[in-house]
Write a protein that holds these residues in place. Sequence first.
Motif, short mmCIF file in Angstrom:
data_model
loop_
_atom_site.label_atom_id
_atom_site.label_comp_id
_atom_site.label_asym_id
_atom_site.label_seq_id
_atom_site.Cartn_x
_atom_site.Cartn_y
_atom_site.Cartn_z
N SER A 28 0.85 -1.20 0.00
CA SER A 28 0.00 0.00 0.00
C SER A 28 0.89 1.24 0.00
O SER A 28 1.85 1.32 0.76
N VAL A 29 0.55 2.21 -0.84
CA VAL A 29 1.43 3.35 -1.09
C VAL A 29 0.81 4.66 -0.59
O VAL A 29 -0.35 4.96 -0.87
N ASN A 30 1.61 5.42 0.16
CA ASN A 30 1.26 6.76 0.63
C ASN A 30 -0.05 6.79 1.41
O ASN A 30 -0.11 6.34 2.55
N HIS A 31 -1.15 7.28 0.82
CA HIS A 31 -2.40 7.40 1.56
C HIS A 31 -3.26 6.14 1.48
O HIS A 31 -4.36 6.11 2.06
N CYS A 32 -2.78 5.12 0.78
CA CYS A 32 -3.50 3.83 0.80
C CYS A 32 -3.24 3.17 2.14
O CYS A 32 -2.09 2.97 2.53
N ALA A 33 -4.29 2.82 2.85
CA ALA A 33 -4.16 2.33 4.21
C ALA A 33 -3.97 0.83 4.30
O ALA A 33 -3.32 0.34 5.24
N ALA A 34 -4.53 0.06 3.36
CA ALA A 34 -4.45 -1.40 3.51
C ALA A 34 -4.96 -2.13 2.28
O ALA A 34 -5.78 -1.62 1.52
N HIS A 35 -4.44 -3.36 2.12
CA HIS A 35 -4.99 -4.40 1.24
C HIS A 35 -4.86 -4.11 -0.25
O HIS A 35 -5.65 -4.62 -1.05
N PHE A 36 -3.86 -3.30 -0.65
CA PHE A 36 -3.67 -3.07 -2.08
C PHE A 36 -2.85 -4.22 -2.66
O PHE A 36 -1.66 -4.35 -2.38
N CYS A 37 -3.50 -5.05 -3.43
CA CYS A 37 -2.90 -6.27 -3.98
C CYS A 37 -3.46 -6.47 -5.39
O CYS A 37 -4.33 -7.31 -5.62
N VAL A 40 -12.18 3.71 -5.42
CA VAL A 40 -12.43 3.04 -6.70
C VAL A 40 -11.79 1.66 -6.80
O VAL A 40 -12.22 0.83 -7.61
N ALA A 41 -10.77 1.41 -6.01
CA ALA A 41 -10.08 0.12 -6.09
C ALA A 41 -10.95 -0.98 -5.48
O ALA A 41 -11.42 -0.86 -4.35
N ARG A 42 -11.14 -2.06 -6.24
CA ARG A 42 -11.96 -3.17 -5.76
C ARG A 42 -11.12 -4.16 -4.97
O ARG A 42 -9.92 -4.32 -5.21
N ALA A 43 -11.77 -4.83 -4.03
CA ALA A 43 -11.07 -5.84 -3.22
C ALA A 43 -10.59 -6.99 -4.11
O ALA A 43 -11.30 -7.45 -5.00
N SER A 58 -5.43 -14.13 -2.52
CA SER A 58 -5.62 -13.14 -3.57
C SER A 58 -6.28 -13.81 -4.77
O SER A 58 -6.00 -14.97 -5.07
N VAL A 59 -7.11 -13.07 -5.48
CA VAL A 59 -7.69 -13.58 -6.72
C VAL A 59 -6.58 -13.98 -7.69
O VAL A 59 -6.74 -14.89 -8.50
N ARG A 60 -5.42 -13.33 -7.57
CA ARG A 60 -4.28 -13.65 -8.41
C ARG A 60 -3.82 -15.09 -8.23
O ARG A 60 -3.19 -15.68 -9.12
N ALA A 61 -4.10 -15.69 -7.07
CA ALA A 61 -3.67 -17.05 -6.78
C ALA A 61 -4.57 -18.11 -7.40
O ALA A 61 -4.23 -19.29 -7.40
N LEU A 62 -5.72 -17.69 -7.93
CA LEU A 62 -6.63 -18.64 -8.57
C LEU A 62 -6.13 -18.99 -9.97
O LEU A 62 -5.42 -18.20 -10.60
N PRO A 63 -6.49 -20.15 -10.49
CA PRO A 63 -5.99 -20.57 -11.81
C PRO A 63 -6.38 -19.63 -12.95
O PRO A 63 -5.64 -19.47 -13.91
N ASN A 64 -7.57 -19.03 -12.84
CA ASN A 64 -8.06 -18.16 -13.90
C ASN A 64 -8.55 -16.85 -13.26
O ASN A 64 -9.60 -16.81 -12.63
N GLU A 65 -7.74 -15.79 -13.41
CA GLU A 65 -8.07 -14.52 -12.76
C GLU A 65 -9.41 -13.96 -13.24
O GLU A 65 -10.21 -13.47 -12.44
N VAL A 72 -17.70 -15.61 0.95
CA VAL A 72 -16.36 -15.08 1.21
C VAL A 72 -16.50 -13.68 1.80
O VAL A 72 -17.50 -12.99 1.57
N THR A 73 -15.48 -13.27 2.54
CA THR A 73 -15.42 -11.91 3.06
C THR A 73 -14.32 -11.15 2.35
O THR A 73 -13.17 -11.62 2.31
N PRO A 74 -14.62 -10.00 1.75
CA PRO A 74 -13.58 -9.22 1.08
C PRO A 74 -12.78 -8.40 2.08
O PRO A 74 -13.29 -7.96 3.12
N TYR A 75 -11.51 -8.20 1.77
CA TYR A 75 -10.67 -7.26 2.51
C TYR A 75 -10.58 -6.00 1.66
O TYR A 75 -9.83 -5.94 0.69
N PRO A 76 -11.36 -4.98 1.98
CA PRO A 76 -11.45 -3.81 1.09
C PRO A 76 -10.14 -3.03 1.03
O PRO A 76 -9.38 -2.96 2.01
N VAL A 77 -9.88 -2.44 -0.14
CA VAL A 77 -8.76 -1.53 -0.30
C VAL A 77 -9.19 -0.18 0.27
O VAL A 77 -10.18 0.40 -0.19
N LEU A 78 -8.47 0.31 1.28
CA LEU A 78 -8.88 1.51 2.00
C LEU A 78 -7.90 2.65 1.78
O LEU A 78 -6.68 2.43 1.70
N TYR A 79 -8.44 3.86 1.73
CA TYR A 79 -7.62 5.04 1.49
C TYR A 79 -7.95 6.13 2.51
O TYR A 79 -9.10 6.34 2.86
#
Length: 410
Positions: free
Chosen positions: A91-100, A254-257, A292-299, A315-322
């Motif tokens: 997470s960069v600068n004002h992004c607080a968490a979960h930017f993946c 705007v960033a989705r979990a 992460s969705v990236r870890a699934l076989p088909n993103e 499932v429970t999402p971990y939201p991207v927070l700013y």
Amino acid sequence: MADNGGASSDEEEVKGLESPDVVTKYKDAAAIANKALATVLKGTVAGMSVIKLCALGDKVITDGAAAVYNKARDASGKKLAKGVAFPTCVSVNHCAAHFCPISTDEFASVTLAAGDLVSVQLGVHIDGYVAQAATCAAVRDAPADDAPTVTGKAADALTAAHTAAEAALRVLRPGRTNADVTDVIKKAAAAYGVEPLEGVLSHQISRNVIDGEKVIINKSTTDHKVDTVTFEENEVWVLDVAMSTGEGKARETVARATVFKRNAGVEYMLKMKASRAVFSEITAHFPVFPFSVRALPNETRGKLGMTELAAHGLVTPYPVLYEKEGAFVARVQVTALVLPSQTMPVTTLSAPVATSEVMLEDEELKALLAQPLGKQKKKKNKGGGAAAAAVAAEEPPADGDAMDTTSPSA
């Protein structure tokens, strides 16, 4: 596709810190987490893409876990589950968490700029025993450069977070309460003129449980409160401290979990074929820990199916927070074992590369920071046996993985 954790047999006994083997698994998971954290931080260079850093952290974890405990078996005779317990987030600068970010969304092209403040968060488990870590650093101009010193208000936030974490570790003892830790975080924030971030929780953890019911709140408000709990011997906690130079409130924008966790026990008859396929993959490979969705076989299919899964509570999402634009958020996370004679941090909490112009004047915090963390090593019983094992279980991690407990200089 690498599994990030499968719960072992339900009939298998769940052991706690009374067992030296369990303490060792926490330490070994922490050693991998510390290496992954250091590797990602080394890669925080201007022009580097965030998605590559996230993938790098997960690869270091997966490779590290694959190299250990290969002969060990659980009570049912299966190989021990091990790997990613929380996917690498940067997470960069004002992004607080979960930017993946994932390759199929609009944030896949995000890159770092020199001087950015980056927060790296990740987690590892061995046999369901988790070590989580997070830290912050400034982005370097070139790979050969030393990490630049964080200055200004960002330095105040980073120093406050580190000071609060160091002091909180000394409060995290049997008989003390979560309210005591929250008070320490509040004092550190006030001392450096920053705000604790609302909505951040530290969790007690246990085998295959990354978000236990006992929590510590980073900032208590009228809208955000938790029940008072007392710390007990042989608990394990992931201490999570976040400070902001803004107003201390983070929001979804705007960033989705892209990070999710399976909700055990929730069932629903999914309508979409893609959703059913994704849910089968999650159940087989990610039944316990966040992924992460990236870890699934088909993103693409994963991204599509996750919408229906989340809508029906599977499932429970971990939201991207700013935080607000222009603010800086500094996050520190450390896993600590509350042993009878000491609280042992097993993931790295190094002194920040930051220069704050604020002098720490709070006498309570200064007194806490002056207290030693840990204990003197005992001589091992030459005869070995249970006594020697008990001593070994309470020894701090090896020097390469030990936490730097030096109080930060203002």
